[in-house]
Design an enzyme around this catalytic site. Structure first.
Site, PDB file in Angstrom:
ATOM      1  N   ASP A 178       2.606   4.638  -0.233  1.00 60.72           N
ATOM      2  CA  ASP A 178       2.271   5.984  -0.434  1.00 60.72           C
ATOM      3  C   ASP A 178       3.287   6.666   0.622  1.00 60.72           C
ATOM      4  O   ASP A 178       3.543   6.215   1.356  1.00 60.72           O
ATOM      5  CB  ASP A 178       0.958   6.622  -0.644  1.00 60.72           C
ATOM      6  CG  ASP A 178       0.090   6.442   0.781  1.00 60.72           C
ATOM      7  OD1 ASP A 178       0.634   6.091   1.646  1.00 60.72           O
ATOM      8  OD2 ASP A 178      -1.242   6.246   0.655  1.00 60.72           O
TER       9      ASP A 178
ATOM     10  N   GLU B  28       0.723  -1.179   0.034  1.00 61.14           N
ATOM     11  CA  GLU B  28      -0.211   0.135  -0.086  1.00 61.14           C
ATOM     12  C   GLU B  28       0.940   1.349  -0.030  1.00 61.14           C
ATOM     13  O   GLU B  28       0.627   2.141   0.601  1.00 61.14           O
ATOM     14  CB  GLU B  28      -1.008   0.062   1.219  1.00 61.14           C
ATOM     15  CG  GLU B  28      -1.865  -1.440   1.383  1.00 61.14           C
ATOM     16  CD  GLU B  28      -2.818  -1.233   2.425  1.00 61.14           C
ATOM     17  OE1 GLU B  28      -3.095  -0.090   2.981  1.00 61.14           O
ATOM     18  OE2 GLU B  28      -3.489  -2.339   2.716  1.00 61.14           O
TER      19      GLU B  28
HETATM   20  C1  XIL Z   1      -8.672   2.759   3.212  1.00 62.06           C
HETATM   21  C2  XIL Z   1      -9.220   3.355   1.678  1.00 62.06           C
HETATM   22  O1  XIL Z   1      -8.241   3.777   0.827  1.00 62.06           O
HETATM   23  C3  XIL Z   1     -10.235   4.308   2.022  1.00 62.06           C
HETATM   24  O2  XIL Z   1     -11.058   4.556   0.879  1.00 62.06           O
HETATM   25  C4  XIL Z   1     -11.251   4.151   3.146  1.00 62.06           C
HETATM   26  O3  XIL Z   1     -12.078   4.923   3.360  1.00 62.06           O
HETATM   27  C5  XIL Z   1     -10.662   3.450   4.299  1.00 62.06           C
HETATM   28  O4  XIL Z   1      -9.676   2.498   4.052  1.00 62.06           O
HETATM   29  N1  XIL Z   1      -4.885   0.197   5.438  1.00 62.06           N
HETATM   30  C6  XIL Z   1      -5.674  -0.680   4.672  1.00 62.06           C
HETATM   31  C7  XIL Z   1      -6.595  -0.186   3.669  1.00 62.06           C
HETATM   32  O5  XIL Z   1      -5.458  -1.908   4.606  1.00 62.06           O
HETATM   33  O6  XIL Z   1      -7.627  -0.969   3.465  1.00 62.06           O
HETATM   34  C8  XIL Z   1      -7.023   1.167   3.848  1.00 62.06           C
HETATM   35  O7  XIL Z   1      -7.818   1.560   2.863  1.00 62.06           O
HETATM   36  C9  XIL Z   1      -5.602   2.209   4.256  1.00 62.06           C
HETATM   37  C10 XIL Z   1      -5.084   1.674   5.466  1.00 62.06           C
END
Ligand code: XIL
Length: 318
Positions: free
Chosen positions: A240, A238
């Protein structure tokens, strides 16, 4: 040439992006997302979470998930399926049902069996359990932990393995990208699942980083290796890298280096299988809505324009 083409050339399975259903009506966005040279893998950002899939008990709704699964298939992209068991985005029938241990285990197995069976053969990875730990590495308070105890984790992995023996089963979390209490607890979770005689294939390092305080490349590599030494693979799931907005030019310079160090760490570690960014454009980043005053975290800006310094840093780090 592109971010995914370079990752594949470096021996990885993919470079990919998260996406979400609401964004798919934006045709310019979809065109960028569908460019295999940059993105060889998709992760549904919300569509596969419990509240979307089983909004009322034993009633399953797969339309949003199927839309993204079908898009990936059309584009020849791999899929990371995210996520079966998490403390957030749960339906209220589940969180306020007051279920006892045996009933909640039945509900958990039923959810996992149904969803993994529906997507059998479509997912490269499943994030079976997401974010089971607090920041200090103790078990997070959740309806699953509070009712079932730590064995909710091996119970979940066993149900997923039974429903699709071929998909790789992952545990996924944040702030486990360098050595520390939370990473150690995650290593213990891997051992726990294996002690139960249950399959776990990988650990997902979410990697929601902050410009300038991202763990060093060597810290990320040695942390990846600590998981791999337990007999699992790893993926950056994930990524960023956020900063105060508007981003200064020195922040953007540092950010390009920070992106490059995560890519270089994954490249250097054979069992790091790929990297996913948590969407590709600031237009659809989750950061500003959760971290007030921060953003500018992704390689494309709010206007879907590529940020050359960051894009090129990723490209050359592969
Ligand atoms: C986030 C989504 O990007 C958003 O749209 C939603 O409102 C909240 O969740 N960790 C994770 C993801 O494992 O599922 C999360 O995604 C971000 C943090």
């Amino acid at each position: 040439d592109g971010l995914n083409a370079r990752a594949v050339a470096a021996g990885k399975l993919y470079f990919g992006s998260a996406t979400d259903n609401g964004e798919l009506s934006d045709s310019a966005y979809v065109a960028g997302l569908s460019n295999w040279a940059d993105f060889g893998q998709l992760t549904p950002g919300n569509a596969l979470k419990w509240d979307s899939i089983e909004p009322s008990r034993d009633s399953f709704s797969y339309a949003n998930g199927d839309t993204i699964v079908d898009l990936a298939a059309k584009n020849g992209q791999k899929l990371r399926c995210h996520t079966l068991v998490w403390h957030n985005q749960l339906p209220s029938w589940l969180t306020s049902g007051g279920f006892d241990n045996a009933t909640l285990i039945t509900i958990l197995k039923n959810h996992i069996t149904n969803e993994v069976t529906h997507y059998k053969g479509k997912c490269l990875h499943w994030d079976v359990v997401n974010e089971a730990f607090e920041e200090d590495g103790t078990w997070r308070s959740s309806v699953f932990y509070n009712t079932i105890g730590p064995s909710f984790v091996p119970i979940a992995f066993a149900a997923a393995a039974a429903a699709d023996p071929d998909v790789k089963l992952y545990y996924n979390d944040y702030n486990i990208e360098n050595a520390g209490g939370k990473s150690t607890s995650t290593q213990n979770l891997v051992k726990l699942v294996k002690q139960y005689g249950v399959k776990i294939d990988g650990v997902g390092l979410q990697s929601h980083f902050i410009v300038g305080s991202t763990p060093s490349q060597s810290a990320q590599q040695s942390n990846m290796q600590a998981f791999i030494d337990l007999g699992v693979e790893v993926a950056v799931t994930e990524l960023d890298i956020r900063t105060d907005t508007p981003a200064t030019s020195s922040a953007v310079n540092q950010q390009a280096k920070d992106y490059a160090s995560t890519i270089a760490a994954c490249k250097a570690v054979a069992k790091c299988v790929g990297v996913t960014i948590w969407d590709y454009t600031d237009k659809y980043s989750w950061i500003p809505s959760v971290f007030s005053g921060q953003g500018s975290a992704l390689p494309w800006d709010e206007n879907l324009k590529k940020k050359d310094s960051i894009y090129n840093a990723i490209l050359s780090a592969w």
